[in-house]
Design a protein around this motif. Structure first.
Motif, PDB file in Angstrom:
ATOM      1  N   GLN A 208       0.836  -1.207   0.000  1.00 18.51           N
ATOM      2  CA  GLN A 208       0.000   0.000   0.000  1.00 18.51           C
ATOM      3  C   GLN A 208       0.871   1.258   0.000  1.00 18.51           C
ATOM      4  O   GLN A 208       0.600   2.221  -0.728  1.00 18.51           O
ATOM      5  N   ARG A 209       1.946   1.256   0.820  1.00 15.71           N
ATOM      6  CA  ARG A 209       2.843   2.413   0.868  1.00 15.71           C
ATOM      7  C   ARG A 209       3.532   2.640  -0.472  1.00 15.71           C
ATOM      8  O   ARG A 209       3.657   3.780  -0.952  1.00 15.71           O
ATOM      9  N   LEU A 210       3.969   1.558  -1.115  1.00 11.59           N
ATOM     10  CA  LEU A 210       4.664   1.703  -2.397  1.00 11.59           C
ATOM     11  C   LEU A 210       3.729   2.221  -3.477  1.00 11.59           C
ATOM     12  O   LEU A 210       4.143   2.986  -4.362  1.00 11.59           O
ATOM     13  N   ARG A 211       2.463   1.809  -3.423  1.00 14.77           N
ATOM     14  CA  ARG A 211       1.497   2.346  -4.397  1.00 14.77           C
ATOM     15  C   ARG A 211       1.345   3.849  -4.223  1.00 14.77           C
ATOM     16  O   ARG A 211       1.245   4.603  -5.197  1.00 14.77           O
ATOM     17  N   GLN A 212       1.295   4.292  -2.981  1.00 14.11           N
ATOM     18  CA  GLN A 212       1.147   5.719  -2.710  1.00 14.11           C
ATOM     19  C   GLN A 212       2.365   6.508  -3.180  1.00 14.11           C
ATOM     20  O   GLN A 212       2.250   7.671  -3.587  1.00 14.11           O
ATOM     21  N   GLN A 213       3.554   5.866  -3.143  1.00 12.16           N
ATOM     22  CA  GLN A 213       4.781   6.549  -3.561  1.00 12.16           C
ATOM     23  C   GLN A 213       5.043   6.422  -5.059  1.00 12.16           C
ATOM     24  O   GLN A 213       5.991   7.009  -5.569  1.00 12.16           O
ATOM     25  N   GLY A 214       4.210   5.630  -5.740  1.00  4.56           N
ATOM     26  CA  GLY A 214       4.336   5.516  -7.190  1.00  4.56           C
ATOM     27  C   GLY A 214       5.538   4.725  -7.660  1.00  4.56           C
ATOM     28  O   GLY A 214       6.135   5.062  -8.694  1.00  4.56           O
ATOM     29  N   VAL A 215       5.925   3.696  -6.933  1.00  2.00           N
ATOM     30  CA  VAL A 215       7.071   2.886  -7.373  1.00  2.00           C
ATOM     31  C   VAL A 215       6.662   1.997  -8.545  1.00  2.00           C
ATOM     32  O   VAL A 215       5.474   1.866  -8.876  1.00  2.00           O
ATOM     33  N   GLY A 216       7.655   1.345  -9.142  1.00  5.53           N
ATOM     34  CA  GLY A 216       7.413   0.536 -10.316  1.00  5.53           C
ATOM     35  C   GLY A 216       6.569  -0.696 -10.038  1.00  5.53           C
ATOM     36  O   GLY A 216       6.568  -1.235  -8.922  1.00  5.53           O
ATOM     37  N   GLU A 217       5.864  -1.134 -11.068  1.00  7.90           N
ATOM     38  CA  GLU A 217       5.002  -2.296 -10.943  1.00  7.90           C
ATOM     39  C   GLU A 217       5.794  -3.567 -10.629  1.00  7.90           C
ATOM     40  O   GLU A 217       5.277  -4.489  -9.991  1.00  7.90           O
ATOM     41  N   SER A 218       7.044  -3.654 -11.067  1.00  2.99           N
ATOM     42  CA  SER A 218       7.833  -4.859 -10.825  1.00  2.99           C
ATOM     43  C   SER A 218       8.078  -5.062  -9.331  1.00  2.99           C
ATOM     44  O   SER A 218       8.037  -6.200  -8.834  1.00  2.99           O
ATOM     45  N   ASP A 219       8.332  -3.976  -8.595  1.00  2.68           N
ATOM     46  CA  ASP A 219       8.526  -4.098  -7.152  1.00  2.68           C
ATOM     47  C   ASP A 219       7.224  -4.492  -6.453  1.00  2.68           C
ATOM     48  O   ASP A 219       7.221  -5.307  -5.518  1.00  2.68           O
ATOM     49  N   LEU A 220       6.123  -3.907  -6.912  1.00  6.72           N
ATOM     50  CA  LEU A 220       4.834  -4.285  -6.342  1.00  6.72           C
ATOM     51  C   LEU A 220       4.529  -5.761  -6.607  1.00  6.72           C
ATOM     52  O   LEU A 220       4.001  -6.465  -5.749  1.00  6.72           O
ATOM     53  N   GLU A 221       4.892  -6.222  -7.797  1.00  5.29           N
ATOM     54  CA  GLU A 221       4.642  -7.615  -8.140  1.00  5.29           C
ATOM     55  C   GLU A 221       5.440  -8.552  -7.245  1.00  5.29           C
ATOM     56  O   GLU A 221       4.956  -9.606  -6.831  1.00  5.29           O
ATOM     57  N   ARG A 222       6.676  -8.163  -6.912  1.00  5.42           N
ATOM     58  CA  ARG A 222       7.487  -8.989  -6.017  1.00  5.42           C
ATOM     59  C   ARG A 222       6.844  -9.086  -4.634  1.00  5.42           C
ATOM     60  O   ARG A 222       6.823 -10.169  -4.015  1.00  5.42           O
TER      61      ARG A 222
END
Length: 399
Positions: A208-222
């Motif tokens: 949730q935090r990474l989505r708010q910070q707009g990080v890359g989809e690859s990190d979210l996928e991991r």
């Protein structure tokens, strides 16, 4: 994935775990403790111990579970050994070993040793009749192994492919280890639940935090893969607890598709490592009357056999369900080496196995057959055209 406060999630899980550990669905502690002591005696018995004294020690443990309890083993062509409150039990008759005892359970000895084991009392105070029947079935297996270990059972044991009788001492030691493990499964899973909950909660929180910070989809996928892997472990752990509980409940309507899927989860690592694909051909079938943990064991055994048959070359495991003339039919088919015609009639016999002594004691298919029969069903095995074997299970459609 659910978002939330990781520390709140962790605290909630701990409370639930403590509440679950006090659940009322367990056996009385005296029964598994009795079985464990029987296994201790059996696993350490020496050839000079003598059969009758050893059996008397086992029977005394069982009889001591009730204030006026009695227990007996009646072997073929031999007198019955009885222990406990014998005066209250009365003199044995041709029909009953304990004619004055109102509460009784009697089970046959499994395998090549012919006989029966009886547990009785004026009334069962410390456990239900179903609980004592389960204990009697487990105790009968211990008695059979002790008889075979001390008497040799020359001419009555079932030969293995090596032509050598099974190593009863090794079987007993393994049975003892498994009994101890089974008693502690709930505690083991409880210890796993807290770190698993933390992994699930923190991975969800970080995603949730990474989505708010707009990080890359690859990190979210991991992160999502971490969450999904932890979820699979959690589901498997819960299934393991469910599977290991004693089957003391009365039969209820069960979904065979759910049971088959649960069994596949138990076997998924072996199937993947052997490059085995799974095809589910599920038809429209009703629920059947049964005990889900017992039926799960049936499916696990059959799926494991199919996996072993295809372990070298891979293949396809097919599970097909349907209805036929008042029966729910399940077919479990593999692409393995099939069933040798010389052993086809013996594969459901207790202690018969084509595997080496380190791979099994020849009890899997005999347990499967007996469980299916106990559910009012039937089982048959046949070779598939083109190679492989098919096991067909049939269960009556409930009224």
């Amino acid at each position: 994935m659910r978002a939330g406060n990781p520390d709140a999630e962790r605290g909630g899980s701990s409370t639930e775990g403590k509440r679950a550990s006090r659940g009322s669905g367990r056996l009385p502690a005296s029964l598994p403790a009795c079985l464990a002591r029987m296994l201790d005696i059996a696993a350490t018995v020496t050839p000079d111990a003598g059969l009758e004294p050893t059996l008397e020690r086992l029977l005394s443990l069982i009889a001591g579970l009730e204030p006026s309890g009695v227990s007996a083993v009646a072997l073929r062509d031999g007198p019955a050994l009885r222990r406990g409150a014998l005066e209250e039990a009365g003199e044995p008759t041709a029909a009953q070993l304990f004619p004055r005892m109102a509460a009784q359970v009697e089970v046959p000895l499994p395998g090549p040793v012919e006989g029966r084991l009886v547990i009785a009392a004026p009334k069962f105070h410390n456990a239900s009749e179903e609980a004592y029947r389960l204990l009697a079935m487990q105790a009968a297996s211990v008695v059979t192994l002790v008889v075979r270990a001390l008497e040799g059972e020359v001419g009555t044991w079932t030969p293995t492919t090596s032509g050598v009788p099974p190593d009863d001492g090794a079987d007993l030691a393994q049975l003892h280890k498994l009994a101890g493990l089974g008693q502690n499964v709930s505690e083991i899973v409880h210890e796993l639940s807290n770190p698993l909950t933390s992994i699930l909660a923190y991975s969800d929180y970080l995603a949730q935090r990474l989505r708010q910070q707009g990080v890359g989809e690859s990190d979210l996928e991991r992160l999502e893969r971490i969450h999904e892997a932890a979820t699979r472990i959690q589901r498997f752990s819960r299934d393991l607890v469910h599977y290991s509980k004693p089957s003391l409940r009365k039969r209820e309507r069960v979904n065979l598709h759910e049971i088959a899927d649960r069994a596949l989860r138990f076997c998924v690592h072996g199937l993947r490592s052997s490059d085995i694909l799974v095809e589910r051909r599920y038809g429209d079938i009703p629920e059947v009357d049964g005990v889900d943990t017992s039926l799960t064991q049936v499916f696990v055994n059959l799926i494991t056999n199919a996996w072993h048959a295809m372990s070298e070359g891979g293949g396809v495991l097919r599970i097909t369900t349907g209805q036929s003339e008042g029966w729910v039919v399940v077919e479990i088919a593999d692409d393995g080496h099939g069933i040798d015609g010389e052993i086809a009639e013996r594969i459901f016999e207790q202690y018969f196995t084509t595997k080496g002594p380190e791979e099994g004691a020849g009890l899997g298919l005999s347990i499967v057959r007996q469980t299916v029969i106990d559910h009012g069903g039937r089982i048959e095995a046949r070779n598939r055209e083109g190679g492989g074997a098919t096991f067909v299970l049939s269960f009556p459609v409930p009224d």
